[in-house]
Design a protein around this motif. Structure first.
Motif, PDB file in Angstrom:
ATOM      1  N   SER A  22       0.816  -1.217   0.000  1.00 62.71           N
ATOM      2  CA  SER A  22       0.000   0.000   0.000  1.00 62.71           C
ATOM      3  C   SER A  22       0.848   1.264   0.000  1.00 62.71           C
ATOM      4  O   SER A  22       0.321   2.365  -0.157  1.00 62.71           O
ATOM      5  CB  SER A  22      -0.930   0.013   1.231  1.00 62.71           C
ATOM      6  OG  SER A  22      -1.810  -1.081   1.222  1.00 62.71           O
TER       7      SER A  22
ATOM      8  N   ASN B  73      -3.675  -5.566   5.671  1.00 58.78           N
ATOM      9  CA  ASN B  73      -3.899  -4.137   5.482  1.00 58.78           C
ATOM     10  C   ASN B  73      -5.336  -3.738   5.809  1.00 58.78           C
ATOM     11  O   ASN B  73      -6.281  -4.460   5.514  1.00 58.78           O
ATOM     12  CB  ASN B  73      -3.574  -3.733   4.039  1.00 58.78           C
ATOM     13  CG  ASN B  73      -2.103  -3.924   3.716  1.00 58.78           C
ATOM     14  OD1 ASN B  73      -1.269  -4.010   4.613  1.00 58.78           O
ATOM     15  ND2 ASN B  73      -1.770  -3.989   2.448  1.00 58.78           N
TER      16      ASN B  73
ATOM     17  N   PRO C 289      -6.054   7.929  -2.740  1.00 59.23           N
ATOM     18  CA  PRO C 289      -4.937   7.005  -2.941  1.00 59.23           C
ATOM     19  C   PRO C 289      -4.694   6.748  -4.425  1.00 59.23           C
ATOM     20  O   PRO C 289      -5.610   6.820  -5.244  1.00 59.23           O
ATOM     21  CB  PRO C 289      -5.408   5.726  -2.228  1.00 59.23           C
ATOM     22  CG  PRO C 289      -6.904   5.817  -2.234  1.00 59.23           C
ATOM     23  CD  PRO C 289      -7.218   7.275  -2.109  1.00 59.23           C
TER      24      PRO C 289
ATOM     25  N   SER D 123     -10.657  -4.045   8.640  1.00 54.47           N
ATOM     26  CA  SER D 123     -10.620  -2.977   7.644  1.00 54.47           C
ATOM     27  C   SER D 123     -11.278  -1.719   8.197  1.00 54.47           C
ATOM     28  O   SER D 123     -12.120  -1.785   9.091  1.00 54.47           O
ATOM     29  CB  SER D 123     -11.365  -3.433   6.377  1.00 54.47           C
ATOM     30  OG  SER D 123     -11.489  -2.389   5.441  1.00 54.47           O
TER      31      SER D 123
ATOM     32  N   TYR E 105      -0.011   5.218   1.395  1.00 48.91           N
ATOM     33  CA  TYR E 105      -0.253   4.901   2.804  1.00 48.91           C
ATOM     34  C   TYR E 105       1.065   4.777   3.567  1.00 48.91           C
ATOM     35  O   TYR E 105       2.087   4.377   3.007  1.00 48.91           O
ATOM     36  CB  TYR E 105      -1.057   3.608   2.934  1.00 48.91           C
ATOM     37  CG  TYR E 105      -2.506   3.793   2.564  1.00 48.91           C
ATOM     38  CD1 TYR E 105      -3.430   4.260   3.491  1.00 48.91           C
ATOM     39  CD2 TYR E 105      -2.949   3.532   1.273  1.00 48.91           C
ATOM     40  CE1 TYR E 105      -4.760   4.445   3.147  1.00 48.91           C
ATOM     41  CE2 TYR E 105      -4.279   3.714   0.912  1.00 48.91           C
ATOM     42  CZ  TYR E 105      -5.173   4.165   1.862  1.00 48.91           C
ATOM     43  OH  TYR E 105      -6.482   4.362   1.505  1.00 48.91           O
TER      44      TYR E 105
ATOM     45  N   ASP F 281      -6.729  -0.890   4.563  1.00 44.81           N
ATOM     46  CA  ASP F 281      -7.265  -0.028   3.512  1.00 44.81           C
ATOM     47  C   ASP F 281      -8.197  -0.793   2.581  1.00 44.81           C
ATOM     48  O   ASP F 281      -8.347  -2.013   2.680  1.00 44.81           O
ATOM     49  CB  ASP F 281      -6.128   0.625   2.713  1.00 44.81           C
ATOM     50  CG  ASP F 281      -5.217  -0.419   2.066  1.00 44.81           C
ATOM     51  OD1 ASP F 281      -5.705  -1.181   1.212  1.00 44.81           O
ATOM     52  OD2 ASP F 281      -4.025  -0.483   2.417  1.00 44.81           O
TER      53      ASP F 281
ATOM     54  N   ILE G  46      -5.325   6.264   8.265  1.00 42.44           N
ATOM     55  CA  ILE G  46      -5.684   5.542   7.036  1.00 42.44           C
ATOM     56  C   ILE G  46      -6.690   6.355   6.229  1.00 42.44           C
ATOM     57  O   ILE G  46      -6.568   6.516   5.003  1.00 42.44           O
ATOM     58  CB  ILE G  46      -6.268   4.156   7.363  1.00 42.44           C
ATOM     59  CG1 ILE G  46      -5.268   3.318   8.169  1.00 42.44           C
ATOM     60  CG2 ILE G  46      -6.664   3.430   6.078  1.00 42.44           C
ATOM     61  CD1 ILE G  46      -3.965   3.072   7.491  1.00 42.44           C
TER      62      ILE G  46
END
Length: 346
Positions: free
Chosen positions: A28, A144, A115, A205, A33, A146, A109
């Motif tokens: 990421s 992760n 992103p 998440s 990130y 994200d 995040i």
């Protein structure tokens, strides 16, 4: 480049159904990130003066000092210490600090509002093309928080399952991983010719929310400060957290998948620093010879000596590779997610 696609995934030219991936924070990074050091700095710098004093008190009791320049001790160690103090003393200030750390991690995040999906889109597009219009299933295990793969899947038009079922407020139901889409002609079922990606998010998440004992997923209110996020804090002692729902079911699912649907596994951006993942998922499967694992890492993990004992283990690092129980003189850049995505392109 000393590693080829056929070395990572023998037989990939004939199908995708036995391949899988294990992704960590490194996948990421190129999307914008933070890695562990920067995440630690962000969280600690945003603590209120009172909570920062509480943190310093905990560190002093352990003869430790936080360095804002290096972000050490990192957020995993800090979270462990805070949780330990709260469990031992039951003092509210330690509970407040633990809750605030969780909130600030989520905030960090969510602060990445735009992103860069370039490499995730490229990765899924490559898999979609390699499916050659057939019914294919690929599993991604990730730590992760994200939603990069979910967003990229929307761009590419790939079916993704994360263990939730429903329209907008989706309820946790890991049975969806086993569902198939297709058509029925009288009594005959025909699978739809499409790529199906199962994403098993081992640590939860930012889109997973808790409502009492229920866990649901919603992409509609990611910025809402009200719901508690269903995620495992970055802690070295994460194993206890993963024994509760939904993480216990996700680990069970991951264990069942590795060695059956996933026999050829590539790890990228994953440091192998999560002992519970190593002990519960990786090492038992390597020991039994049920998976062929290739670790693509920016630096050698601390447990590299243990991993190298198993013939099905291979690795690629910037300065050298470890293939078929031998160190090579050439390194690879495949530990960068962008390079791996490029290699997958037909």
């Amino acid at each position: 480049m000393s590693l080829t696609l056929s070395q990572l995934f023998p037989g990939i030219e004939t199908g995708l159904n036995r391949i899988g991936f294990l992704f960590g924070a490194g996948t990421s990074k190129e999307a914008g990130y933070p890695l562990m050091g920067d995440l630690t700095k962000t969280v600690v710098s945003n603590l209120s003066p009172a909570l920062k004093t509480t943190l310093d008190e905990i560190l002093a009791a352990k003869a430790l000092t936080y360095s804002p320049a290096t972000g050490t001790p990192n957020i995993e160690i800090l979270s462990d210490l805070v949780t330990e103090y709260f469990v031992t003393t039951q003092e509210s200030k330690y509970g407040d600090l633990e809750s605030e750390i969780r909130k600030l991690i989520v905030d960090a995040i969510l602060s990445v509002t735009s992103p860069d999906l370039t490499h995730h889109v490229r990765f899924l597009e490559a898999l979609k093309r390699r499916a050659h219009g057939t019914s294919s299933t690929v599993t991604i295990l990730t730590t992760n928080y994200d939603v990069l793969f979910e967003l990229a899947a929307g761009e590419v038009g790939v079916r993704v399952e994360t263990g939730f079922d429903g329209p907008l407020k989706r309820q946790f139901d890991p049975a969806v991983f086993d569902l198939a889409r297709g058509t029925i002609d009288k009594t005959r079922f025909t699978h739809r010719s499409e790529l199906h990606v199962n994403i098993i998010k081992l640590h939860g998440s930012v889109s997973w929310l808790k409502d009492g004992d229920r866990v649901f997923e919603s992409g509609l209110d990611l910025q809402s400060a009200t719901p508690e996020r269903a995620l495992v804090l970055p802690r070295r002692r994460k194993v206890m957290d993963t024994l509760s729902e939904p993480f216990d079911q996700l680990f069970t699912r991951a264990s069942r998948t590795l060695g059956s649907n996933c026999q050829f596994v590539v790890a990228c951006g994953f440091s192998f620093g999560d002992k519970h993942i190593n002990d519960q998922l990786i090492l038992p499967k390597l020991r039994a010879g049920k998976i062929r694992l290739t670790a693509l890492c920016g630096e050698e993990p601390d447990c590299i000596g243990e991993l190298k004992r198993f013939p099905p283990f291979h690795a690629g690092f910037p300065t050298n590779c470890f293939i078929d129980q031998k160190d090579t003189g050439a390194g690879t850049d495949l530990w960068k997610f962008s390079a791996l995505a490029q290699l997958l392109e037909p």
